[in-house]
Design a protein around this motif. Sequence first.
Motif, short mmCIF file in Angstrom:
data_model
loop_
_atom_site.label_atom_id
_atom_site.label_comp_id
_atom_site.label_asym_id
_atom_site.label_seq_id
_atom_site.Cartn_x
_atom_site.Cartn_y
_atom_site.Cartn_z
N ALA A 25 20.75 12.27 69.74
CA ALA A 25 21.20 11.32 70.76
C ALA A 25 20.98 11.89 72.15
CB ALA A 25 22.67 10.98 70.55
N ASP A 26 21.30 13.16 72.34
CA ASP A 26 21.10 13.80 73.65
C ASP A 26 19.63 13.83 74.02
OD1 ASP A 26 23.81 14.23 73.92
OD2 ASP A 26 23.73 16.31 73.21
N ALA A 27 18.77 14.10 73.04
CA ALA A 27 17.34 14.17 73.32
C ALA A 27 16.80 12.82 73.76
CB ALA A 27 16.59 14.65 72.07
N GLU A 28 17.23 11.74 73.10
CA GLU A 28 16.76 10.41 73.48
C GLU A 28 17.32 9.99 74.83
OE1 GLU A 28 14.44 8.64 72.17
OE2 GLU A 28 14.14 9.92 70.43
N MET A 29 18.58 10.34 75.10
CA MET A 29 19.17 10.02 76.41
C MET A 29 18.42 10.70 77.54
SD MET A 29 23.28 10.05 75.58
CE MET A 29 23.72 9.66 77.29
N LYS A 31 15.24 11.81 77.36
CA LYS A 31 13.88 11.30 77.37
C LYS A 31 13.79 9.94 78.06
CE LYS A 31 10.41 9.81 73.96
NZ LYS A 31 10.13 9.75 72.51
N LEU A 32 14.77 9.08 77.80
CA LEU A 32 14.76 7.72 78.35
C LEU A 32 15.50 7.62 79.68
CD1 LEU A 32 15.41 5.67 75.08
CD2 LEU A 32 13.23 6.25 76.14
N ARG A 33 16.09 8.75 80.12
CA ARG A 33 16.85 8.79 81.38
C ARG A 33 17.98 7.76 81.36
NH1 ARG A 33 11.82 9.16 85.74
NH2 ARG A 33 10.85 11.03 84.85
N ILE A 34 18.72 7.77 80.26
CA ILE A 34 19.87 6.87 80.14
C ILE A 34 21.03 7.47 80.92
CG2 ILE A 34 21.55 5.89 78.53
CD1 ILE A 34 19.31 5.93 76.40
N LYS A 35 21.58 6.70 81.85
CA LYS A 35 22.68 7.18 82.69
C LYS A 35 24.01 6.75 82.06
CE LYS A 35 20.00 7.09 86.98
NZ LYS A 35 19.89 6.51 88.35
N ALA A 36 24.75 7.74 81.59
CA ALA A 36 26.06 7.49 80.98
C ALA A 36 26.97 8.68 81.28
CB ALA A 36 25.92 7.30 79.47
N ARG A 37 28.26 8.44 81.21
CA ARG A 37 29.20 9.54 81.49
C ARG A 37 29.12 10.59 80.38
NH1 ARG A 37 32.29 5.03 82.86
NH2 ARG A 37 33.36 5.07 80.84
N VAL A 43 28.33 1.23 74.70
CA VAL A 43 27.08 0.72 75.27
C VAL A 43 27.31 -0.46 76.20
CG1 VAL A 43 24.84 -0.32 74.71
CG2 VAL A 43 25.70 1.57 73.34
N ARG A 44 28.22 -1.36 75.85
CA ARG A 44 28.42 -2.56 76.67
C ARG A 44 28.98 -2.24 78.05
NH1 ARG A 44 32.65 -3.37 72.82
NH2 ARG A 44 34.73 -3.18 73.74
N GLN A 52 19.34 -1.71 77.75
CA GLN A 52 18.02 -1.95 77.19
C GLN A 52 17.39 -0.65 76.71
OE1 GLN A 52 17.17 -4.78 76.39
NE2 GLN A 52 16.87 -6.26 78.03
N LYS A 53 17.57 0.41 77.47
CA LYS A 53 17.02 1.71 77.07
C LYS A 53 17.64 2.20 75.77
CE LYS A 53 16.05 3.30 81.79
NZ LYS A 53 16.39 4.33 82.80
N VAL A 54 18.93 1.97 75.61
CA VAL A 54 19.59 2.36 74.36
C VAL A 54 18.98 1.60 73.18
CG1 VAL A 54 21.75 2.27 73.05
CG2 VAL A 54 21.77 3.05 75.41
N SER A 55 18.71 0.30 73.39
CA SER A 55 18.10 -0.50 72.32
C SER A 55 16.74 0.06 71.93
CB SER A 55 17.95 -1.95 72.77
OG SER A 55 19.21 -2.54 73.00
N ILE A 56 15.95 0.45 72.94
CA ILE A 56 14.64 1.03 72.65
C ILE A 56 14.79 2.40 71.99
CG2 ILE A 56 12.51 1.92 73.70
CD1 ILE A 56 12.85 -0.26 75.87
N GLY A 57 15.71 3.20 72.51
CA GLY A 57 15.94 4.54 71.96
C GLY A 57 16.38 4.52 70.51
#
Length: 205
Positions: A25-29, A31-37, A43-44, A52-57
Amino acid sequence: ITLSNLRSFSRFGQVLQFQKENRAADAEMEKLRIKARHRGQIVRTLSGGNQQKVSIGKWLAADCDILIIDEPTVGVDVGAKQQIHQLIWDLAGREGKSIILISSDLPELVRIVNRLLVFREHRIVGLAAQSTLGNMIAGVSLLLYHPFEAGDQIQLNTPKGMQTGTIESVTLGYTILRGGEDEQIVVPNSVMASAVIIKIGPKVI
């Protein structure tokens, strides 16, 4: 992110290996530059672009070779849209993924696809290669929204005056009419899209 591929993160198909799952999960976050706390954030509660990035990831984590991406930039801001476009390019160009992109955003399609298929009523009504996409937005609109087809007799009120003919074919770039005395009339779809069109006869069988 790991929900689509939990079997890869479980032992004997039953017991989840949380450390392995967290690393993926950390690697995909990253890689996709997902901004989360944090990785456990619901996700919502993320922004539209990050959702959208989470859906792709989720499907990248499943190591899919073919991705079908439906309306990826609906409801996201301009910055997030550009990031998603770049992500799609990177997936295809750097990682060799095959992307089937479904979108009603015509400028978006022209910018990022290599080949464009236009569907109307479950049928392919147009196709264009990347080299010709820049001038095809009017043609796509015409194929999608004008209920005309080969054999229809139409009359066009264009800036050059009134033109009457029978439609021979509609492509993404041009509409070809057959006029009086068997004259062929080639009308750019940019003109067709802005013309007042009147259907004056049924399809000729």
